[in-house]
Design a protein around this motif. Structure first.
Motif, mmCIF file in Angstrom:
data_model
loop_
_atom_site.group_PDB
_atom_site.id
_atom_site.type_symbol
_atom_site.label_atom_id
_atom_site.label_comp_id
_atom_site.label_asym_id
_atom_site.label_seq_id
_atom_site.Cartn_x
_atom_site.Cartn_y
_atom_site.Cartn_z
ATOM 1 N N GLY A 199 0.780 -1.226 0.000
ATOM 2 C CA GLY A 199 0.000 0.000 0.000
ATOM 3 C C GLY A 199 0.811 1.274 0.000
ATOM 4 O O GLY A 199 0.267 2.356 -0.161
ATOM 5 N N TYR A 200 2.144 1.197 0.178
ATOM 6 C CA TYR A 200 3.019 2.365 0.132
ATOM 7 C C TYR A 200 3.951 2.269 -1.070
ATOM 8 O O TYR A 200 5.089 2.727 -1.018
ATOM 9 N N TYR A 201 3.469 1.733 -2.161
ATOM 10 C CA TYR A 201 4.316 1.433 -3.310
ATOM 11 C C TYR A 201 4.993 2.684 -3.867
ATOM 12 O O TYR A 201 6.176 2.675 -4.197
ATOM 13 N N TYR A 202 4.247 3.783 -4.000
ATOM 14 C CA TYR A 202 4.786 4.985 -4.652
ATOM 15 C C TYR A 202 5.227 6.063 -3.678
ATOM 16 O O TYR A 202 5.733 7.102 -4.100
ATOM 17 N N VAL A 203 4.999 5.858 -2.396
ATOM 18 C CA VAL A 203 5.312 6.896 -1.413
ATOM 19 C C VAL A 203 6.276 6.342 -0.374
ATOM 20 O O VAL A 203 6.460 5.139 -0.245
ATOM 21 N N SER A 204 6.883 7.263 0.388
ATOM 22 C CA SER A 204 7.864 6.885 1.395
ATOM 23 C C SER A 204 7.326 7.217 2.781
ATOM 24 O O SER A 204 7.039 8.381 3.076
ATOM 25 N N LEU A 205 7.159 6.193 3.606
ATOM 26 C CA LEU A 205 6.841 6.386 5.013
ATOM 27 C C LEU A 205 8.166 6.536 5.749
ATOM 28 O O LEU A 205 8.987 5.619 5.760
ATOM 29 N N GLN A 206 8.372 7.693 6.360
ATOM 30 C CA GLN A 206 9.664 8.006 6.961
ATOM 31 C C GLN A 206 9.542 8.281 8.455
ATOM 32 O O GLN A 206 8.498 8.724 8.934
ATOM 33 N N GLU A 207 10.644 8.031 9.140
ATOM 34 C CA GLU A 207 10.768 8.340 10.549
ATOM 35 C C GLU A 207 12.049 9.155 10.719
ATOM 36 O O GLU A 207 13.142 8.656 10.464
ATOM 37 N N ASP A 208 11.866 10.433 11.049
ATOM 38 C CA ASP A 208 12.994 11.347 11.246
ATOM 39 C C ASP A 208 13.892 11.440 10.021
ATOM 40 O O ASP A 208 15.123 11.425 10.111
ATOM 41 N N GLY A 209 13.268 11.501 8.839
ATOM 42 C CA GLY A 209 14.004 11.808 7.620
ATOM 43 C C GLY A 209 14.572 10.645 6.856
ATOM 44 O O GLY A 209 15.112 10.835 5.767
ATOM 45 N N LEU A 210 14.468 9.430 7.385
ATOM 46 C CA LEU A 210 14.922 8.244 6.649
ATOM 47 C C LEU A 210 13.744 7.294 6.474
ATOM 48 O O LEU A 210 12.871 7.207 7.345
ATOM 49 N N PRO A 211 13.694 6.556 5.346
ATOM 50 C CA PRO A 211 12.592 5.604 5.159
ATOM 51 C C PRO A 211 12.583 4.535 6.238
ATOM 52 O O PRO A 211 13.641 4.087 6.693
ATOM 53 N N VAL A 212 11.384 4.146 6.660
ATOM 54 C CA VAL A 212 11.255 3.084 7.660
ATOM 55 C C VAL A 212 11.948 1.832 7.159
ATOM 56 O O VAL A 212 12.628 1.134 7.911
ATOM 57 N N THR A 213 11.787 1.530 5.878
ATOM 58 C CA THR A 213 12.552 0.477 5.221
ATOM 59 C C THR A 213 12.795 0.887 3.781
ATOM 60 O O THR A 213 11.940 1.539 3.159
ATOM 61 N N ALA A 214 13.947 0.524 3.239
ATOM 62 C CA ALA A 214 14.326 0.934 1.894
ATOM 63 C C ALA A 214 13.782 -0.002 0.824
ATOM 64 O O ALA A 214 13.915 0.284 -0.363
ATOM 65 N N VAL A 215 13.204 -1.148 1.207
ATOM 66 C CA VAL A 215 12.665 -2.100 0.251
ATOM 67 C C VAL A 215 11.211 -2.386 0.604
ATOM 68 O O VAL A 215 10.757 -2.109 1.715
ATOM 69 N N SER A 216 10.492 -2.956 -0.349
ATOM 70 C CA SER A 216 9.085 -3.269 -0.107
ATOM 71 C C SER A 216 8.646 -4.391 -1.030
ATOM 72 O O SER A 216 9.290 -4.700 -2.039
ATOM 73 N N SER A 217 7.542 -5.017 -0.656
ATOM 74 C CA SER A 217 6.912 -6.049 -1.484
ATOM 75 C C SER A 217 5.477 -6.178 -1.015
ATOM 76 O O SER A 217 5.000 -5.380 -0.191
ATOM 77 N N GLY A 218 4.773 -7.204 -1.490
ATOM 78 C CA GLY A 218 3.404 -7.411 -1.047
ATOM 79 C C GLY A 218 3.296 -7.655 0.437
ATOM 80 O O GLY A 218 2.310 -7.269 1.078
ATOM 81 N N THR A 219 4.289 -8.299 1.035
ATOM 82 C CA THR A 219 4.261 -8.563 2.473
ATOM 83 C C THR A 219 5.178 -7.636 3.258
ATOM 84 O O THR A 219 4.957 -7.407 4.445
#
Length: 980
Positions: free
Chosen positions: A191-211
């Motif tokens: 659900g965050y395919y095109y956007v970046s969920l960040q915590e204090d300026g860095l992405p929560v995780t740099a990779v993503s998939s369906g799970t």
């Protein structure tokens, strides 16, 4: 860890080199400007930025609120002081004689005066920026009771948010850039395919998939100071692989008045039926008088959930800590987080009808739960001897340990070096049912899913597992296909008797499942070097991430199950016995009884009957970015930037092959007993390993002009071309070496144009933003089953989504006691080009290309509104939040739409003293249904292929039953807060 250590050493070396190059700039001798910045209560304003307007030399205040700027030539200057959440202040000073400057910052009550740090290279107010950005401060967040962090994003214009699943597995996208964020009810999506969920300026995780979705590893709690949300625009330049937007949650640090608190909350979810318990704490303080400060906090929460499954739906919490050392030249901060949380994902309910007539089927309640009951079992994990536990009470178990170090250092009055790096170890263990729908007794596919069809003609009996009572019996057989050559048979299912009386006649609830264990070791770092110029700034930097991802297993169909259609219904027992009639015709049972379901649990086909695989990936990403801001006087500014990213992914997919590829009915399975069928359909690892090594480059650029007409009005224009590389799900489609070698990843392109008009008065802050976005080169493929019931993907089509829209954001205070905050989006999204496959039944022979070009884009609402009037007087406040979601097309074929709906939330609070306050919140006051997702009616295969439904089929059966996903039902929350 050795590789991460080497990476850290390289970055440290690069930092030292930059320090060495820039240090000579710090030795010029001249006068100085020094002083202290305080807040309205007289406390030190830590971390405020002080800049000399004429030279752009500057500094940040330390833990005492003091600052020092050296090497200032004699003369008169204007100091500008800014801080996030406070109004900027200016003051004229003269050197020499400016060594005891004192200034007080006032709280910012108008959003366009807020200083922002996300999506820009240098801190600036929203009035001065050419970026579409929205903010929520701690007070605004605390007055709401969001069910997830994503729920807060409903306050941001242009952003579509679907939180119907619960606290995790949410869907978030902006401006119609959505193609890979939306899937069927049977397909886990990111659900965050095109956007970046960040915590204090860095992405929560740099990779993503369906799970691997970032929201599994982030929770909003009392430690959050602020949310900054960017839509489109500069997110292509200032974030990693996220052209759709940035949602940055900033953590409290050091000593800030009013941030220390204990918050206790008791709630009743599911329309007042299920308890909810939560405790949040946050505390920060100074350590001595040497510029040291710390902040610590977190939460613990236990809740049955709005749809109680018989076990907790959300249980767990997190702990966060940071310690900061501030000096005249900058600051350094160490931070850490530990998250350990179990979260459920809501599965669909049974609905009826289409368009504005979608409703719950008779006998179905909003609070019903169709999650699997809490029965665990052992399942094969790639072999008959390697067994693991499938336990639905585990839900989605997220664990995350993160530790990081950030610093900023003024190399001189105009040069600043900033670095933020973190290491994290994440684990996600999912045991839950997905692909949940109903299946008809007279549909032979039901026999395919249970495994009874492979046994040939016979009698299938469904029993209540606890009482042994017969619920239904089905005669399973075969018949001659009309018009086909003799001997061409088709399976048949004839209902002999049934006592099933649920909302769908002669049907059972089908539950697929997911067993996924993912480990992610990750290092992320961003280094930035900034130069303040007399007429602007220039900024450049490097982003690097190294992610090692192991999925073992990633198993669709870990177990299957059938139950009566009702809340918290047990799985039924399924048996089979051959009959004496020809081709399965009526006749008495003969021979032994086959146990199709597992005794004691009711589970079918243990161990990934749809085919699955482990995977082991190493993903490295490095990006270089450059941004330049030029100020042409005090009114006009130009900013532009570029970003180049290189992605390298090396990995192996370990695919299974069926343990019983021929469907031999005498195959004994794990226990060697041919009369037990439930253990005959697992997959075997080790015979189909697919290795690959892929490289991909992206190039993005953006430019914007901001013109400040006067202190109250400003306009801007921006053009952006961003690129998005595929997530890990793309590489999981490599099921054979031929596919891996012949199918290279392709970037998606996102072109965006936006105009902005901003107005600010004493009572009103308003931003109006027309926008256009074109998402192109969207690779789409369909997951299907072959003749052996093994998964495969259809060939890829490359498609487009186009959106025109207008965003409106406002903050209006007509008089002191009333504030009205609102966000409105009106948009139109369609497919200039969109082709896909209708896969039909099992096998590739009947796969057909379908063209949906020109249709409205799926699940893109025409209107999104959030309006929040708040009335405050003395120690009391009350607010109502109205959320409106316009109608959305339910599938790409535009067969029907999901109706518009309104949701109202309310809150009221009272402060008994400066330290003690209480609040009452009611979410979804009127308990509206609010449909967020829907599947197709018909057979179970048709329900899992929603894109194949046509308008003609809807018109022919307007009251058909099908699965729907509604919003969360009404909930009540009582909060008590003690500040210290």
């Amino acid at each position: 860890m050795n590789s991460h250590l080497r990476i850290f050493v390289r970055h440290l070396f690069a930092t030292l080199v930059l320090l060495g190059l820039a240090a000579p700039l710090a030795f010029a001798q001249s006068g100085r400007i020094a002083g202290k910045i305080t807040d309205t209560k007289g406390g030190p304003q830590i971390g405020a930025t002080v800049v000399v307007e004429e030279t752009k030399a500057g500094a940040s205040t330390n833990a005492d609120g003091t600052f020092l700027i050296n090497n200032v030539p004699n003369g008169s200057y204007t100091l500008r002081v800014s801080y996030v959440g406070a109004l900027s202040q200016t003051k004229r000073v003269t050197v020499p004689g400016a060594e005891n400057v004192a200034m007080t910052l006032q709280e910012d009550t108008k959003s366009l005066d807020e200083v922002i740090v996300t999506g820009v290279f240098d801190k600036r107010t929203r009035m001065e920026s050419s970026v579409a950005i929205s903010t929520l401060n701690a007070k605004q967040i605390d007055r709401l009771v969001p069910q997830s962090a994503a729920d807060l994003l409903k306050n941001v214009p242009g952003v579509y948010v679907n939180t119907s699943a619960g606290e995790v597995h949410n869907v978030v996208y902006s401006r119609g850039v959505s193609a890979n964020s939306v899937g069927s009810l049977a397909d886990p999506t990111n659900g965050y395919y095109y956007v970046s969920l960040q915590e204090d300026g860095l992405p929560v995780t740099a990779v993503s998939s369906g799970t691997i979705s970032s929201d599994y590893f982030f929770r909003n709690d009392a430690t959050i100071q602020r949310l900054e949300a960017v839509r489109g625009g500069t997110s292509s330049i200032t974030s990693a692989n996220a052209p759709g937007g940035i949602f940055n949650f900033l953590t409290k640090t050091g000593v800030t008045e009013g941030q220390n608190e204990v918050r206790l909350r008791y709630g009743l979810e599911g329309n007042g039926k299920q308890p909810y318990y939560r405790a949040d704490v946050n505390y920060g303080d100074k350590i001595g008088d040497k510029g040291l400060s710390y902040n610590v906090g977190g939460f613990y929460r236990y809740a049955n959930g709005a749809r109680y499954a018989g076990y907790p739906f959300n249980e767990g919490g997190q702990f966060k800590f940071n310690i900061t050392k501030a000096s005249e030249k900058g600051s350094i901060r160490f931070y850490a987080k530990y998250l350990d949380d179990h979260n459920g994902v809501t599965v669909p309910l049974v609905g009826q009808g289409f368009n504005n007539d979608i409703r719950l089927a008779p006998g179905v309640e909003k609070t019903d739960s169709y999650l699997l009951n809490g029965v665990s079992t052992q399942i094969p994990n790639g072999s008959a001897t390697n067994l693991i536990t499938f336990d639905p009470t585990n839900l989605a178990h997220s664990r995350d340990f993160t530790a990081g170090l950030s610093f900023n250092y003024d190399l001189s009055d105009t040069w600043t070096l900033t670095n933020n790096g973190k290491y994290s170890r994440k684990n996600l263990d999912i045991d839950t049912n997905i692909a949940t729908n109903f299946t008809y007794l007279n549909d032979f596919v039901t026999g395919v899913f249970t495994g009874s069809l492979n046994l040939g003609p016979g009698l299938v009996t469904y029993r209540d597992r606890s009482t042994g009572a017969v619920l239904a019996q089905v005669q399973q057989g075969f018949a001659q296909v009309p018009g086909a050559p003799a001997g061409t048979l088709m399976p048949t299912s004839t209902v002999l008797n049934s006592t099933l009386n649920g909302p769908v006649p002669n049907a059972l609830r089908y539950s697929g499942s997911l067993k996924s264990q993912t480990k992610l070791d990750e290092f992320v770092d961003q280094l930035t070097l900034s130069k303040r110029l007399a007429n602007g700034s220039i900024n450049g930097g490097i982003f690097f991430s190294s992610s090692h991802i192991v999925g073992a297993p990633e198993m669709l169909g870990a177990v299957l199950g059938l139950s009566q259609i009702g809340s918290r219904a047990d799985l039924v027992d399924v048996t089979f016995q051959h009959t004496g009639g020809p081709m399965g015709g009526p006749g008495p049972g003969v021979g032994p009884v086959y146990q199709v379901s597992q005794p004691g649990t009711g589970y079918l086909k243990l161990g990934g009957s749809f085919g699955y695989g482990n995977y082991d990936y190493q993903n490295n990403q490095i990006a270089g970015f450059l941004g330049n801001t030029l100020n042409f006087g005090e009114q006009l500014s130009l900013d532009y930037g570029v970003r180049f990213e290189h992605i390298s992914l090396k990995g192996t997919n370990f695919r299974t092959v069926p343990a019983n590829p021929t469907g031999d009915p005498n195959f004994g399975g794990i226990d060697g007993n041919p009369l037990t069928i439930y253990d005959n359909y697992y997959g075997v690892l080790g015979q189909n390993n697919v290795a690959f090594n892929k490289q991909l480059n992206t190039f993005s650029y953006s430019a914007g002009l901001n013109y400040k007409i006067n202190d109250r009005n400003a306009v801007y224009v921006r053009y952006t071309r961003g690129q998005k590389s595929p997530d890990l799900s793309f590489y999981q489609t490599y099921q054979t070496g031929d596919i891996a070698n012949g199918n290279d990843p392709q970037n998606q392109n996102i072109n965006q144009v936006e105009l902005g008009y901003k107005v600010k008065t004493n009572a009103l802050s308003l931003a109006l933003t027309p926008f256009y976005s074109l998402l192109s080169n969207v690779g789409t493929t369909t997951l299907a089953n072959d003749e052996n019931n093994q998964l495969y993907y259809t060939p890829i089509f490359y498609n487009k989504v186009q959106t025109f829209g207008v965003e409106l954001e406002g903050d209006y205070t007509p008089f002191r006691s009333l504030n009205i905050r609102g966000a409105v989006t009106v948009q139109s999204a369609k497919y200039p080009t969109w082709k896909t496959y209708n896969v039909g039944g099992n096998g590739r022979a009947d796969d057909v290309v379908v063209d949906y070009s020109g249709n409205k884009a799926e699940n893109n609402p025409s209107v999104i509104i959030t309006l929040t009037p708040t009335y405050s007087v003395g120690k009391f406040y009350a607010l109502v939040q109205w959320k409106y979601l316009g109608d959305r097309q339910a599938n790409q074929g535009n067969a029907y739409y999901l109706p518009a709906f309104s949701q109202f939330d309310a809150a009221a609070g009272y402060s008994f003293t400066k330290k003690i306050s209480m609040a009452l919140n009611v979410n979804n006051i009127f308990d509206v249904l609010g449909i967020m997702g829907s599947s197709s009616p018909g057979s179970i295969l048709e329900s899992f292929s929603p894109q194949n439904l046509t308008k003609a089929q809807v018109q022919a059966n307007p009251n058909a039953v099908h699965s729907i996903v509604p919003i969360q039902p009404r909930a009540y929350f009582l909060s008590a807060v003690y500040k210290f």
